[in-house]
Design a protein around this motif. Structure first.
Motif, mmCIF file in Angstrom:
data_model
loop_
_atom_site.group_PDB
_atom_site.id
_atom_site.type_symbol
_atom_site.label_atom_id
_atom_site.label_comp_id
_atom_site.label_asym_id
_atom_site.label_seq_id
_atom_site.Cartn_x
_atom_site.Cartn_y
_atom_site.Cartn_z
ATOM 1 N N GLN A 29 -71.092 74.850 -26.129
ATOM 2 C CA GLN A 29 -69.854 74.788 -25.345
ATOM 3 C C GLN A 29 -68.855 75.831 -25.831
ATOM 4 N N ASN A 30 -68.757 76.015 -27.133
ATOM 5 C CA ASN A 30 -67.850 77.038 -27.677
ATOM 6 C C ASN A 30 -68.281 78.427 -27.229
ATOM 7 N N LEU A 31 -69.583 78.679 -27.231
ATOM 8 C CA LEU A 31 -70.102 79.966 -26.794
ATOM 9 C C LEU A 31 -69.774 80.208 -25.319
ATOM 10 N N LEU A 32 -69.965 79.193 -24.492
ATOM 11 C CA LEU A 32 -69.648 79.338 -23.071
ATOM 12 C C LEU A 32 -68.153 79.555 -22.844
ATOM 13 N N ALA A 33 -67.321 78.897 -23.623
ATOM 14 C CA ALA A 33 -65.874 79.102 -23.507
ATOM 15 C C ALA A 33 -65.514 80.539 -23.879
ATOM 16 N N ASP A 34 -66.125 81.073 -24.932
ATOM 17 C CA ASP A 34 -65.872 82.465 -25.314
ATOM 18 C C ASP A 34 -66.328 83.429 -24.228
ATOM 19 N N LEU A 35 -67.489 83.166 -23.638
ATOM 20 C CA LEU A 35 -67.985 84.026 -22.564
ATOM 21 C C LEU A 35 -67.069 83.980 -21.347
ATOM 22 N N GLN A 36 -66.556 82.798 -21.035
ATOM 23 C CA GLN A 36 -65.648 82.680 -19.901
ATOM 24 C C GLN A 36 -64.383 83.489 -20.136
ATOM 25 N N ILE A 37 -63.865 83.457 -21.343
ATOM 26 C CA ILE A 37 -62.660 84.234 -21.666
ATOM 27 C C ILE A 37 -62.947 85.726 -21.529
ATOM 28 N N ARG A 38 -64.100 86.156 -21.999
ATOM 29 C CA ARG A 38 -64.447 87.575 -21.883
ATOM 30 C C ARG A 38 -64.631 87.987 -20.437
ATOM 31 N N LEU A 39 -65.229 87.118 -19.628
ATOM 32 C CA LEU A 39 -65.416 87.449 -18.224
ATOM 33 C C LEU A 39 -64.091 87.497 -17.480
ATOM 34 N N ALA A 44 -63.073 92.188 -11.961
ATOM 35 C CA ALA A 44 -62.610 93.250 -11.067
ATOM 36 C C ALA A 44 -62.897 92.842 -9.630
ATOM 37 N N LEU A 45 -62.017 93.243 -8.738
ATOM 38 C CA LEU A 45 -62.221 92.969 -7.322
ATOM 39 C C LEU A 45 -63.265 93.914 -6.753
ATOM 40 N N SER A 46 -64.013 93.437 -5.788
ATOM 41 C CA SER A 46 -65.001 94.291 -5.135
ATOM 42 C C SER A 46 -64.283 95.257 -4.194
ATOM 43 N N PRO A 47 -64.928 96.362 -3.848
ATOM 44 C CA PRO A 47 -64.291 97.306 -2.908
ATOM 45 C C PRO A 47 -63.959 96.653 -1.557
ATOM 46 N N GLU A 48 -64.798 95.731 -1.125
ATOM 47 C CA GLU A 48 -64.533 95.044 0.142
ATOM 48 C C GLU A 48 -63.273 94.176 0.041
ATOM 49 N N GLN A 49 -63.104 93.511 -1.087
ATOM 50 C CA GLN A 49 -61.910 92.690 -1.279
ATOM 51 C C GLN A 49 -60.653 93.553 -1.320
ATOM 52 N N ARG A 50 -60.732 94.689 -2.001
ATOM 53 C CA ARG A 50 -59.586 95.609 -2.049
ATOM 54 C C ARG A 50 -59.247 96.134 -0.649
ATOM 55 N N LEU A 89 -62.391 85.909 -0.594
ATOM 56 C CA LEU A 89 -61.667 85.763 -1.857
ATOM 57 C C LEU A 89 -61.881 84.380 -2.473
ATOM 58 N N THR A 90 -62.942 83.700 -2.092
ATOM 59 C CA THR A 90 -63.169 82.337 -2.578
ATOM 60 C C THR A 90 -63.488 82.290 -4.062
ATOM 61 N N ASN A 91 -63.974 83.380 -4.632
ATOM 62 C CA ASN A 91 -64.278 83.389 -6.070
ATOM 63 C C ASN A 91 -63.032 83.578 -6.933
ATOM 64 N N ILE A 92 -61.884 83.795 -6.308
ATOM 65 C CA ILE A 92 -60.656 84.057 -7.053
ATOM 66 C C ILE A 92 -59.779 82.821 -7.147
ATOM 67 N N TYR A 93 -59.577 82.155 -6.021
ATOM 68 C CA TYR A 93 -58.664 81.018 -6.005
ATOM 69 C C TYR A 93 -59.265 79.837 -6.752
ATOM 70 N N GLY A 94 -58.450 79.244 -7.595
ATOM 71 C CA GLY A 94 -58.903 78.152 -8.457
ATOM 72 C C GLY A 94 -59.018 78.580 -9.907
ATOM 73 N N THR A 103 -52.822 89.009 -7.861
ATOM 74 C CA THR A 103 -51.398 89.265 -7.627
ATOM 75 C C THR A 103 -51.023 90.682 -8.029
ATOM 76 N N ILE A 104 -51.535 91.129 -9.167
ATOM 77 C CA ILE A 104 -51.272 92.503 -9.613
ATOM 78 C C ILE A 104 -51.825 93.504 -8.604
ATOM 79 N N CYS A 105 -53.029 93.254 -8.127
ATOM 80 C CA CYS A 105 -53.648 94.157 -7.150
ATOM 81 C C CYS A 105 -52.869 94.154 -5.838
#
Length: 123
Positions: A29-39, A44-50, A89-94, A103-105
């Motif tokens: 669980q600690n490893l997965l939490a670290d990976l989530q933070i790194r991800l 990055a947004l995809s070109p289609e999303q931009r 944009l469903t992978n972003i909200y939540g 928001t920055i983009c």
């Protein structure tokens, strides 16, 4: 007496194995939490999303009834949130970190659209 001793030994052996599994599970669980933070930091947004963000910002900028241009990014964010599935944009909200990145983009895209609009008005 021998049966009870054997049973007690078996129970202690099972408890020992359970503790090892729990410790292993905790480290996983600690490893997965670290990976989530790194991800989250490398998202990055995809070109289609931009492109979708830029199209929505352009549509709202050239709306004939628009009288305020500095708050365009709020309107774009509201529109994208309402129709997040249509704009893919469903992978972003939540996820708060991804929403902050979005928001920055949005702010950058709206600034670019406002500058283009300003140049068109001057010409």
């Amino acid at each position: 007496l021998a049966t009870r001793t054997y049973l007690l030994g078996s129970i202690f052996c099972i408890l020992k194995e359970q503790r090892k599994i729990a410790a292993s599970h905790q480290s996983t669980q600690n490893l997965l939490a670290d990976l989530q933070i790194r991800l989250e930091t490398t998202f990055a947004l995809s070109p289609e999303q931009r492109t979708n963000i830029r199209i929505v910002a352009g549509d709202l900028m050239f709306d004939p009834s628009r009288i305020t241009f500095t708050t365009l990014h709020f309107d774009v964010a509201d529109r994208l949130r309402q129709e997040c599935e249509a704009f893919k944009l469903t992978n972003i909200y939540g996820n708060p970190a991804r929403e902050c990145f979005l928001t920055i983009c949005i702010k950058r895209q709206c600034s670019s659209i406002r500058n283009s609009f300003r140049e068109l008005v001057r010409a």
